[in-house]
Each structure stands twice: as structure tokens, then as C-alpha cells.
Scaffold this motif. Sequence first.
Motif, short mmCIF file in Angstrom:
data_model
loop_
_atom_site.label_atom_id
_atom_site.label_comp_id
_atom_site.label_asym_id
_atom_site.label_seq_id
_atom_site.Cartn_x
_atom_site.Cartn_y
_atom_site.Cartn_z
N ASP A 171 0.82 -1.22 0.00
CA ASP A 171 0.00 0.00 0.00
C ASP A 171 0.85 1.27 0.00
O ASP A 171 0.33 2.37 0.21
CB ASP A 171 -0.96 0.00 1.19
N GLY A 172 2.14 1.12 -0.24
CA GLY A 172 3.05 2.26 -0.26
C GLY A 172 3.85 2.41 1.00
O GLY A 172 4.89 3.08 1.00
N SER A 173 3.38 1.80 2.09
CA SER A 173 4.13 1.88 3.35
C SER A 173 4.25 0.53 4.05
O SER A 173 5.13 0.35 4.90
CB SER A 173 3.46 2.87 4.31
N SER A 174 3.37 -0.44 3.72
CA SER A 174 3.37 -1.73 4.40
C SER A 174 3.09 -2.86 3.42
O SER A 174 2.35 -2.68 2.43
CB SER A 174 2.31 -1.77 5.51
N VAL A 175 3.67 -4.01 3.72
CA VAL A 175 3.26 -5.25 3.07
C VAL A 175 2.02 -5.73 3.80
O VAL A 175 2.04 -5.92 5.02
CB VAL A 175 4.37 -6.31 3.13
N VAL A 176 0.93 -5.91 3.08
CA VAL A 176 -0.37 -6.24 3.68
C VAL A 176 -0.73 -7.68 3.32
O VAL A 176 -0.81 -8.05 2.15
CB VAL A 176 -1.46 -5.29 3.18
N TRP A 177 -0.96 -8.49 4.36
CA TRP A 177 -1.35 -9.88 4.19
C TRP A 177 -2.84 -10.00 4.49
O TRP A 177 -3.32 -9.55 5.53
CB TRP A 177 -0.58 -10.77 5.16
N VAL A 207 -8.57 -7.58 3.03
CA VAL A 207 -8.36 -7.09 1.67
C VAL A 207 -9.55 -7.56 0.84
O VAL A 207 -9.93 -8.74 0.90
CB VAL A 207 -7.06 -7.62 1.06
N THR A 208 -10.15 -6.66 0.08
CA THR A 208 -11.29 -7.03 -0.75
C THR A 208 -11.01 -6.70 -2.21
O THR A 208 -10.21 -5.81 -2.52
CB THR A 208 -12.57 -6.30 -0.31
N LEU A 209 -11.72 -7.40 -3.09
CA LEU A 209 -11.59 -7.11 -4.52
C LEU A 209 -12.02 -5.68 -4.82
O LEU A 209 -11.42 -5.00 -5.66
CB LEU A 209 -12.44 -8.09 -5.33
N GLY A 210 -13.03 -5.21 -4.10
CA GLY A 210 -13.49 -3.85 -4.32
C GLY A 210 -12.54 -2.79 -3.81
O GLY A 210 -12.67 -1.61 -4.17
N GLY A 211 -11.59 -3.20 -2.97
CA GLY A 211 -10.65 -2.23 -2.41
C GLY A 211 -9.25 -2.33 -2.96
O GLY A 211 -8.30 -1.79 -2.37
N LEU A 212 -9.08 -2.99 -4.11
CA LEU A 212 -7.74 -3.18 -4.66
C LEU A 212 -7.05 -1.89 -5.08
O LEU A 212 -5.82 -1.85 -5.19
CB LEU A 212 -7.79 -4.15 -5.84
N ASP A 213 -7.83 -0.84 -5.32
CA ASP A 213 -7.21 0.42 -5.72
C ASP A 213 -6.36 1.02 -4.60
O ASP A 213 -5.58 1.95 -4.85
CB ASP A 213 -8.28 1.43 -6.15
N ALA A 214 -6.49 0.50 -3.39
CA ALA A 214 -5.67 0.99 -2.28
C ALA A 214 -4.24 0.48 -2.35
O ALA A 214 -3.38 0.92 -1.58
CB ALA A 214 -6.29 0.59 -0.94
N TYR A 215 -3.98 -0.43 -3.30
CA TYR A 215 -2.66 -1.08 -3.37
C TYR A 215 -2.02 -0.82 -4.73
O TYR A 215 -2.68 -0.90 -5.77
CB TYR A 215 -2.81 -2.57 -3.12
#
Length: 262
Positions: A171-177, A207-215
Motif C-alpha cells: 500500500d506504499g508503506s506496508s506489506v499487507v497480508w 483485503v477485498t476485490l473492491g478495495g484493490l485500488d488501495a494497493y
Amino acid sequence: MTLPYVEIDGRPADAENLLIPALTGGYGHFTALQVRDGRVRGLAHHLTRLDRATRELFGPGLDGERIRSLIGQALGTSGRSDATVRVYVYGPADAPTPMVVVNEPTDIPSTAQSLLSVPYERPVAHLKHLGHFAQGYYVRLAERQGFTEALLTGPGGVVAEGAITNIAFWDGSSVVWPNRPALIGITMAVLEPRLAAYGLKSVHREVTLGGLDAYSAAFVMNSRGIAPVGRIDEREFAVDAELMKVVWRAYEEAPWDVIAPG
């Protein structure tokens, strides 16, 4: 095509002992290792995985040093020091039986992977269990549509894991699992605790498919290695070369464990 070398409970596979896996109805579990020069990363994780799953599925535990010896024996007899090794564990319940399969070594493609999201989550997801019909079905469905793998999701498009991988996002600052129930793969188990030492923060969240733009980036991993993600459905991801350089370095500098000869 080179046939795999197989030993069941320390003996070369034959018509008699092959009845053990043939008659279990797909009830069992396994772990997969990439062996190079007789060594593997995360050997303790593999042995712990096998012991815990055996206890959960069958009751008795599985002695790690014995499994280590069986792997070494199978490698020695097969004449391979570089290999893909799978250790399967089948019943009967009072005497769980290990099967070691030695095959040619493989590596994950370093090119960007494309994932097709599918509405499926593995049952008893924390176990690397057998009977993966749905996973195989969805992987083939993805491949027929031009993707390299399937991405397993739950209700509302919540991301869980790849069909044969773990997935992480940047997400620009963290690896998100993704924090959905999933198998903690050995590569993930080796990599995640090392990220902080390489300057990467690691977090678990939904993490959701609808929220992928955050990554801005994503990558997948399994026993064959780590690869960037270039696309999930129609959502494209740029390959973050700097991120991947650090992630690859963190994993590639992890120590190797020697598998003692059997």
C-alpha cells in the motif's frame, strides 16, 4: 518426462504399499520442499507443519528427525541433490504413514502473474490437506481464460489466498497480508518475520476485490519462490521493481538447512 522416485515409509513404492495412499479416500496432508544442493529453507517449519497436521488428523505425532532422515534417504537413492520433494502423510489413524516423492526441481516464473478471482475458500484452510478438487478446477478455469492462477475469495469478495500460493499487497508503506483464513505457506513463514530487518513493515488486515485500488503492487509466493502480480481480474498492477528487489533479497538471504543423509 522423468518419473518421480517414491518411497513409502522408507521403502521403494510397489504394488503392495501403494495400496496405502490408494485406499485412504484422499484423507491426509503434505508439505512441498524445493531442495538445492541437499538443502532447503525453513526445514523446521516443514517438520512442524507435518507433525501438527498429523496430530490433528490422526492423533499420533510425527517424529521430525525420522522424516528428515526419510527425505535424505529418498534423495540419496534417487541420486538427486536438487529436487522438488513432497512429503505426504496418510492413515491408518493409529500408524500415520509418510510417503516421500522426489521429482525434478522447479522455480516459480519471475514474470508477473495474473490471477482470476473465484468464489471459493478452502475448507480447514490452515491445513495443507489432500483432495483439492475445487482448487484444481478453478486453476484450470483461470488458465483457460488466460490467467496463470486462481485467487480464492470469500463472501463480499474478501481475498483469502491464491489457489496454490499466498498473496501479499503493497500500500506504499506496508506489506499487507489478507487476514482471511488461509494456509500459512512455508515461504511466507520464512519471509514475513524477515521483512522488518529489510525496512518493510508487515501488517495483516482485510483485503477485498473492491478495495484493490488501495494497493499499488502485489506479489505471490509458494515453495517454488516469489513472483510479482501484474493483474487481478481486470485490475492491473505495475511491477514495483524496488519492492520486489527487497522482498527477493529478504527471502534469498534466509539461511538454508542441510537435510541429513538417510
